[in-house]
Structure formats: C-alpha cells, structure tokens
Enzyme design. Structure first.
Site, short mmCIF file in Angstrom:
data_model
loop_
_atom_site.label_atom_id
_atom_site.label_comp_id
_atom_site.label_asym_id
_atom_site.label_seq_id
_atom_site.Cartn_x
_atom_site.Cartn_y
_atom_site.Cartn_z
N VAL A 56 -9.69 -3.21 57.59
CA VAL A 56 -9.34 -2.46 58.80
C VAL A 56 -10.28 -2.88 59.93
CG1 VAL A 56 -9.01 -0.18 59.80
CG2 VAL A 56 -8.61 -0.53 57.35
N PHE B 58 -13.20 -0.07 61.95
CA PHE B 58 -13.04 1.21 61.26
C PHE B 58 -14.21 2.14 61.55
CE2 PHE B 58 -13.16 3.92 57.39
CZ PHE B 58 -11.92 4.53 57.56
N GLY C 251 -14.70 0.68 51.18
CA GLY C 251 -14.44 1.76 52.12
C GLY C 251 -13.17 1.57 52.93
N ASP C 252 -13.05 0.44 53.62
CA ASP C 252 -11.86 0.16 54.42
C ASP C 252 -11.27 -1.18 54.02
OD1 ASP C 252 -14.04 -1.26 55.40
OD2 ASP C 252 -13.27 -1.31 57.45
N GLU C 253 -11.45 -1.56 52.77
CA GLU C 253 -10.97 -2.85 52.28
C GLU C 253 -9.92 -2.65 51.19
OE1 GLU C 253 -14.21 -5.46 51.15
OE2 GLU C 253 -15.56 -4.32 52.45
#
Length: 301
Positions: free
Chosen positions: A180, A183, A221-223
């Site tokens: 993302v 993020f 986390g945002d992967e």
C-alpha cells in the site's frame, strides 16, 4: 481356534448383546475370515440410514471384502488378524448433502480370558464435534484476524508445496507482492481504524480477483502476497494491471474524509529450476522498482 471363537460367542451372547446395544457407537465383530458375526443396533441403524444394505455390512457379510476399496483399512485389519498389531485407527469423513460428519474407526483384537482370539472388534466413533473444533482452530492459526486472508506462516508453507509441484510438473509459478502506498500517512491522517478498513477492503478486492487455486495472504502490516500456480508472465501482467486499476477506484463510504488508495505491485513468473530465495529476491526487486517509479505502478520482471 475357530471352535474357541464360536464357544465364546454362544456363552456370552446375552450379556454381549445388552452391553453392545446400550452403546451409541457403531460396533461389530468379525472372525478370522472377515465375516461379521455380531453387530449392535447402532451399527444396523446407521448402515440402513446411510444407504447401505445388510447384505454388505450385516451379520454374515464379509467385512474385509467391503473394505478392499480402502487399502489402508484392509491392511490394518489384516495386520490385527495376523497378530502383527494390537490397534488400528482410521479417521474418515462421512458427509451427506446437508451435514458434514467425521468418524474414527478403531479396530482391536478380540480377547477372552487374557487370550487373543482370531477376531476383531470394530468400532466407529462420531468425532464430528472434535473435528470441527480442530478445523476452526486451524483456521484461526492460518488466517490473518483483520483481513481473513492467509497469514505469512501459512503462505510460506504453501509456497514450499507449490514450488515442489511446479518443478515436478514443469509449470509456471508466479509470485506477486502488493504494498500500500503511503500507508503511514493514512494511519496518521485518518487514524488506525481507517487504516484497518483500507486493508480489509483491499483484501476483498484482491480475493475477488484471484482463483480458488491461488493463495492470497497478508504477509506484513500493509503488504500482501499472491501465489499463482500455472500462471505465466502475460497472465500475471494482466492480473496485476487489472488489480491496480480496480484499487484506484476503491472508495470507503463510511469514512468521513475520502482516502485516495493506491498500491505498488511487483511480480515475476518462474518455471523449471528455481528456489524460494530466488523468487523472493526477484519479486522484492520488482516491488522496489515499482515504488522507485513513483508508486501506483506495476513492474513484472
């Protein structure tokens, strides 16, 4: 030995029948030839209610012949009859169109007066509640609690399996990383609950774009990561471009302030001789190049 077996049955038949019929498990007794000599009421009731016939699994039927289609069961019973084993367990599903059920078959040698007779007691135990709990616990262990995608541990296990299969079959295996963009700014500017909603919506969009045979996971986390069997570079590129366009249009209506959501995507297709470390290296590099190009980009090497 056969006479001893028959004598045991005749002298204890009334007690045996009363005890067996009081049990809720399905129980039968087979002799050394595999012939069913005794069953309890639950055995008969269950067999008839599930479409079986007493000619196949009733008294006088050859249970060993009935089990020939399941080699593991056939061999396990033969081992007990030959005195080579004292216990055989076999877990199996027994689903109907409306109900999922699992049973545990337990087979032990028949004994009397501390002497083993050439017969086998077979018991089928309903373990559905236990099995459903095990499956639920496994799902908790394999899934990311926020997005309901698979977690990193499960993804890495699946990656090992798919690499092995792809090498054996000589098929393409593609790996895609999705990160993302900005993020941290989303979390800082809109709060962590908003960030969580973004991840949940992204997970839904990614899942909708993949096939049942693909493995989709949140690996950080945002992967996110996608593992796509039998997918070449052209197919991977089409999927990645479709995803990035779809995500650009993502709106989360319950948020007070709209958030522009974009992702960077890197990927590569592999075939023939390749290692997991090689895959990770190239896909990491592709994702880095996508970020370096200004984000909201796709790079397929």
């Amino acid at each position: 030995m056969k006479a001893q077996f028959d004598t045991f049955l005749s002298t204890s038949s009334e007690i045996s029948e009363s005890i067996l019929n009081s049990l809720r498990d399905q129980i039968c007794l087979i002799n050394q030839d595999g012939i069913i000599c005794l069953t309890n009421k639950e055995w008969t009731r269950f067999a008839l209610s599930n479409g079986a016939t007493l000619s196949n699994v009733g008294i006088g039927a050859n249970y060993l012949q009935h089990c020939e289609k399941e080699p593991a069961v056939f061999q396990g019973l033969q081992a007990i009859l030959a005195g080579k084993a004292n216990l055989f367990n076999f877990e199996y599903p027994c689903h109907s169109p409306s109900t999922k059920r699992w049973f545990l078959m337990q087979a032990t040698p028949l004994q009397a007066n501390n002497q083993a007779l050439r017969g086998v007691v077979i018991r089928h135990v309903d373990i559905t509640k236990q099995k459903l709990m095990e499956l639920q616990l496994k799902e908790y262990a394999d899934k990311d609690s926020l997005t309901s995608l698979f977690n990193r541990r499960y993804f890495e296990e699946q990656l090992i399996k798919e690499v092995t299969l792809s090498r054996q079959r000589g098929l393409y295996l593609s790996l895609l990383y999705i990160d993302v963009d900005n993020f941290k700014e989303i979390n800082d500017g809109h709060g962590h609950p908003a960030g969580d909603r973004v991840l949940q919506e992204l997970a839904l969009r990614i899942s909708d774009a993949t096939r049942p045979c693909d493995t989709t996971a949140r690996i950080g986390g945002d992967e996110f990561a996608l593992l796509l069997p039998d997918t070449d570079k052209m197919e991977l590129t089409l999927l990645a471009n479709r995803l990035i366009l779809d995500i650009q249009q993502l709106k989360i209506p319950e948020l007070i302030h709209p958030i522009d959501i974009t992702v960077s995507i890197g990927g590569k297709s592999f075939v023939s001789d390749f290692s997991i470390n090689t895959m990770a290296h190239w896909v990491d590099k592709a994702l880095y190049l996508a970020k370096d190009k200004g984000k909201n980009q796709v790079v397929i090497l």
